[in-house]
Design a protein around this motif. Structure first.
Motif, PDB file in Angstrom:
ATOM      1  N   ARG A  80       4.302 -15.143 -19.742  1.00 10.69           N
ATOM      2  CA  ARG A  80       5.286 -14.517 -20.621  1.00 10.69           C
ATOM      3  C   ARG A  80       4.606 -13.532 -21.557  1.00 10.69           C
ATOM      4  O   ARG A  80       3.456 -13.692 -21.949  1.00 10.69           O
ATOM      5  N   VAL A  81       5.336 -12.488 -21.891  1.00  9.27           N
ATOM      6  CA  VAL A  81       4.849 -11.418 -22.750  1.00  9.27           C
ATOM      7  C   VAL A  81       5.408 -11.618 -24.153  1.00  9.27           C
ATOM      8  O   VAL A  81       6.583 -11.974 -24.314  1.00  9.27           O
ATOM      9  N   THR A  82       4.584 -11.412 -25.168  1.00  6.85           N
ATOM     10  CA  THR A  82       5.077 -11.556 -26.538  1.00  6.85           C
ATOM     11  C   THR A  82       6.029 -10.409 -26.864  1.00  6.85           C
ATOM     12  O   THR A  82       6.053  -9.372 -26.198  1.00  6.85           O
ATOM     13  N   ALA A  83       6.798 -10.577 -27.918  1.00  5.37           N
ATOM     14  CA  ALA A  83       7.757  -9.551 -28.322  1.00  5.37           C
ATOM     15  C   ALA A  83       7.051  -8.243 -28.654  1.00  5.37           C
ATOM     16  O   ALA A  83       7.501  -7.152 -28.271  1.00  5.37           O
ATOM     17  N   ALA A  84       5.927  -8.336 -29.363  1.00  6.68           N
ATOM     18  CA  ALA A  84       5.185  -7.128 -29.730  1.00  6.68           C
ATOM     19  C   ALA A  84       4.634  -6.438 -28.490  1.00  6.68           C
ATOM     20  O   ALA A  84       4.682  -5.204 -28.371  1.00  6.68           O
ATOM     21  N   GLU A  85       4.099  -7.221 -27.557  1.00 13.48           N
ATOM     22  CA  GLU A  85       3.584  -6.644 -26.314  1.00 13.48           C
ATOM     23  C   GLU A  85       4.706  -5.996 -25.521  1.00 13.48           C
ATOM     24  O   GLU A  85       4.537  -4.911 -24.951  1.00 13.48           O
ATOM     25  N   GLY A  86       5.847  -6.669 -25.492  1.00 15.75           N
ATOM     26  CA  GLY A  86       6.993  -6.136 -24.760  1.00 15.75           C
ATOM     27  C   GLY A  86       7.434  -4.781 -25.292  1.00 15.75           C
ATOM     28  O   GLY A  86       7.764  -3.874 -24.521  1.00 15.75           O
ATOM     29  N   ARG A  87       7.440  -4.623 -26.609  1.00 15.71           N
ATOM     30  CA  ARG A  87       7.833  -3.334 -27.193  1.00 15.71           C
ATOM     31  C   ARG A  87       6.855  -2.230 -26.785  1.00 15.71           C
ATOM     32  O   ARG A  87       7.258  -1.096 -26.508  1.00 15.71           O
ATOM     33  N   LYS A  88       5.567  -2.565 -26.746  1.00 11.95           N
ATOM     34  CA  LYS A  88       4.568  -1.574 -26.342  1.00 11.95           C
ATOM     35  C   LYS A  88       4.763  -1.173 -24.875  1.00 11.95           C
ATOM     36  O   LYS A  88       4.660   0.010 -24.519  1.00 11.95           O
ATOM     37  N   ILE A  89       5.034  -2.149 -24.022  1.00 14.09           N
ATOM     38  CA  ILE A  89       5.240  -1.857 -22.608  1.00 14.09           C
ATOM     39  C   ILE A  89       6.467  -0.970 -22.418  1.00 14.09           C
ATOM     40  O   ILE A  89       6.427   0.034 -21.696  1.00 14.09           O
ATOM     41  N   LEU A  90       7.565  -1.318 -23.081  1.00 13.21           N
ATOM     42  CA  LEU A  90       8.795  -0.534 -22.945  1.00 13.21           C
ATOM     43  C   LEU A  90       8.608   0.891 -23.452  1.00 13.21           C
ATOM     44  O   LEU A  90       9.097   1.852 -22.850  1.00 13.21           O
ATOM     45  N   ALA A  91       7.865   1.042 -24.549  1.00  6.24           N
ATOM     46  CA  ALA A  91       7.617   2.376 -25.090  1.00  6.24           C
ATOM     47  C   ALA A  91       6.799   3.211 -24.101  1.00  6.24           C
ATOM     48  O   ALA A  91       7.057   4.414 -23.924  1.00  6.24           O
ATOM     49  N   LEU A  92       5.828   2.578 -23.440  1.00 10.35           N
ATOM     50  CA  LEU A  92       4.998   3.293 -22.483  1.00 10.35           C
ATOM     51  C   LEU A  92       5.809   3.694 -21.247  1.00 10.35           C
ATOM     52  O   LEU A  92       5.661   4.809 -20.723  1.00 10.35           O
ATOM     53  N   ILE A  93       6.668   2.808 -20.802  1.00  9.99           N
ATOM     54  CA  ILE A  93       7.540   3.128 -19.662  1.00  9.99           C
ATOM     55  C   ILE A  93       8.410   4.339 -19.988  1.00  9.99           C
ATOM     56  O   ILE A  93       8.552   5.267 -19.181  1.00  9.99           O
ATOM     57  N   GLU A  94       8.975   4.373 -21.189  1.00 12.23           N
ATOM     58  CA  GLU A  94       9.847   5.492 -21.563  1.00 12.23           C
ATOM     59  C   GLU A  94       9.063   6.782 -21.735  1.00 12.23           C
ATOM     60  O   GLU A  94       9.567   7.872 -21.429  1.00 12.23           O
ATOM     61  N   ARG A  95       7.816   6.694 -22.189  1.00 16.38           N
ATOM     62  CA  ARG A  95       6.986   7.895 -22.283  1.00 16.38           C
ATOM     63  C   ARG A  95       6.713   8.459 -20.887  1.00 16.38           C
ATOM     64  O   ARG A  95       6.723   9.676 -20.689  1.00 16.38           O
ATOM     65  N   ARG A  96       6.466   7.574 -19.931  1.00 20.56           N
ATOM     66  CA  ARG A  96       6.226   8.028 -18.554  1.00 20.56           C
ATOM     67  C   ARG A  96       7.461   8.756 -18.015  1.00 20.56           C
ATOM     68  O   ARG A  96       7.345   9.805 -17.357  1.00 20.56           O
ATOM     69  N   VAL A  97       8.636   8.215 -18.306  1.00 14.78           N
ATOM     70  CA  VAL A  97       9.878   8.808 -17.808  1.00 14.78           C
ATOM     71  C   VAL A  97      10.201  10.111 -18.533  1.00 14.78           C
ATOM     72  O   VAL A  97      10.555  11.112 -17.910  1.00 14.78           O
ATOM     73  N   SER A  98      10.074  10.117 -19.838  1.00 10.24           N
ATOM     74  CA  SER A  98      10.525  11.273 -20.622  1.00 10.24           C
ATOM     75  C   SER A  98       9.565  12.451 -20.561  1.00 10.24           C
ATOM     76  O   SER A  98       9.981  13.608 -20.576  1.00 10.24           O
ATOM     77  N   THR A  99       8.253  12.184 -20.449  1.00  8.44           N
ATOM     78  CA  THR A  99       7.281  13.278 -20.446  1.00  8.44           C
ATOM     79  C   THR A  99       6.925  13.742 -19.044  1.00  8.44           C
ATOM     80  O   THR A  99       6.461  14.870 -18.873  1.00  8.44           O
ATOM     81  N   ARG A 100       7.095  12.889 -18.053  1.00  4.13           N
ATOM     82  CA  ARG A 100       6.683  13.137 -16.672  1.00  4.13           C
ATOM     83  C   ARG A 100       5.182  13.366 -16.560  1.00  4.13           C
ATOM     84  O   ARG A 100       4.690  13.908 -15.572  1.00  4.13           O
ATOM     85  N   LYS A 101       4.416  12.954 -17.563  1.00  2.00           N
ATOM     86  CA  LYS A 101       2.966  13.061 -17.484  1.00  2.00           C
ATOM     87  C   LYS A 101       2.417  11.948 -16.592  1.00  2.00           C
ATOM     88  O   LYS A 101       2.990  10.860 -16.517  1.00  2.00           O
ATOM     89  N   PRO A 102       1.302  12.211 -15.917  1.00  2.00           N
ATOM     90  CA  PRO A 102       0.658  11.146 -15.138  1.00  2.00           C
ATOM     91  C   PRO A 102       0.373   9.928 -16.008  1.00  2.00           C
ATOM     92  O   PRO A 102      -0.020  10.060 -17.170  1.00  2.00           O
ATOM     93  N   ALA A 103       0.561   8.746 -15.452  1.00  2.00           N
ATOM     94  CA  ALA A 103       0.336   7.513 -16.212  1.00  2.00           C
ATOM     95  C   ALA A 103      -1.079   7.443 -16.769  1.00  2.00           C
ATOM     96  O   ALA A 103      -1.298   6.926 -17.869  1.00  2.00           O
ATOM     97  N   ALA A 104      -2.041   7.981 -16.030  1.00  2.00           N
ATOM     98  CA  ALA A 104      -3.439   7.932 -16.487  1.00  2.00           C
ATOM     99  C   ALA A 104      -3.624   8.652 -17.810  1.00  2.00           C
ATOM    100  O   ALA A 104      -4.437   8.237 -18.643  1.00  2.00           O
TER     101      ALA A 104
END
Length: 319
Positions: A80-104
């Motif tokens: 299980r992922v902590t709430a704080a970790e989950g927020r970081k993951i979700l923010a990173l997913i949205e950055r990948r979608v919104s910027t279209r920059k390579p994940a690296a």
């Protein structure tokens, strides 16, 4: 330099607004991967920067956020992922979608052959097949195939168009007694390469040179030359997806037919190779153009797990 993505549609894709995720709805690493895959599919992202599909990329982003080695994902997939970790993951997913920059670029890391490398927008995201070919075609085991003899006897290697320095580092590790020269025309790319060379403790064996191909090397000769140069043709450049347009265009543009730099390498390589040496060069999907341009050369095409006819080998004696 590194593997390039296939051309794809460039503009006009509306991005679905990120859905709200309630507390406790996503719990495990796999839950976040599944959510990311859905978001990536909705946004029609392109994957060619170290990961080849949305599942692998989602697992990569989750693992990087949680500071896990890629090999550890399966071990912790149901954790299980902590709430704080989950927020970081979700923010990173949205950055990948919104910027279209390579994940690296978003996490400043890429993995090649099990090793981590720093990367940012100053250099192309490495995804070359040459690292795999060093293992499969330049081995020293009893059953290994080797195009150049015993790796322990290789004393000098040249990496042209080194970019982030990943291939130079992999070559230094593969050929334990070799010194490696790595050349790039980009000052910015060499700054990234210098960081990676230092991170891997190879400052005493890898020398970085700024210049145009062989120009900064004088008359020096090498047992092996490797190169992943710019090789995207004009049509491909016009159709690069958004992810690739976030990378330096200099690292892609190979001229009208994609062979401008490759031609120059082939013309000059013999003068910089030891008699028993050879050239290993990646050219993407330019095989037909290259064979038409150089019908007299006995090019040996080497395949990998994920590629066919994208990297060639030629011995110094055949140039």
């Amino acid at each position: 330099m590194a593997r390039r993505a296939k051309p794809a549609a460039r503009r006009g894709r509306p991005v679905a607004k990120a859905p709200k995720v309630g507390a406790g709805e996503l719990q495990t690493l796999l839950d976040f991967v599944r959510y990311a895959v859905t978001r990536f599919a909705e946004a029609k992202l392109v994957f060619a920067h170290g990961t080849t599909d949305p599942v692998a990329e989602a697992a990569f982003l989750v693992s990087e956020t949680l500071h896990l080695h890629p090999d550890q994902f399966e071990q912790f997939a149901h954790a299980r992922v902590t709430a704080a970790e989950g927020r970081k993951i979700l923010a990173l997913i949205e950055r990948r979608v919104s910027t279209r920059k390579p994940a690296a670029y978003l996490v400043n890391r890429i993995w090649m052959r099990g090793l981590p490398f720093y990367v940012d927008e100053r250099t192309i995201v490495p995804r070359s097949f040459i690292g795999e070919l060093l293992d499969s075609h330049f081995g020293d085991g009893e059953d290994a195939t080797s195009l150049i003899g015993d790796p322990a006897e290789v004393e000098s290697v040249l990496d042209l168009c080194t970019g982030s320095g990943c291939l130079a580092i992999l070559a230094a590790r593969h050929f334990p007694h070799a010194t490696v020269d790595a050349v790039d025309i980009s000052k910015d790319a060499l700054a990234v390469a210098a960081r990676n060379v230092a991170d891997h403790g190879l400052d005493d064996r890898i020398t970085l040179h700024r210049g145009d191909l062989f120009a900064p090397l004088g008359r020096k000769r090498y047992d092996l030359i490797i190169s992943n140069p710019p090789y995207v043709d004009a049509e491909g450049m016009a159709g690069l997806p958004a992810e690739c347009r976030a990378e330096p265009a200099l690292a892609f543009d190979g001229g009208a037919d994609g062979l401008d730099i490759v031609r120059r390498i082939l013309a000059q390589a013999k003068a910089h190779l030891a008699p028993q040496g050879g050239l290993l060069c990646e050219i993407g999907r330019g095989r037909d153009n290259l064979e038409a341009a150089f019908p007299q050369l006995p090019l040996l095409w080497l395949d990998t797990e994920d590629s066919e006819g994208e990297v060639f080998w030629i011995a110094a004696s055949d140039l």
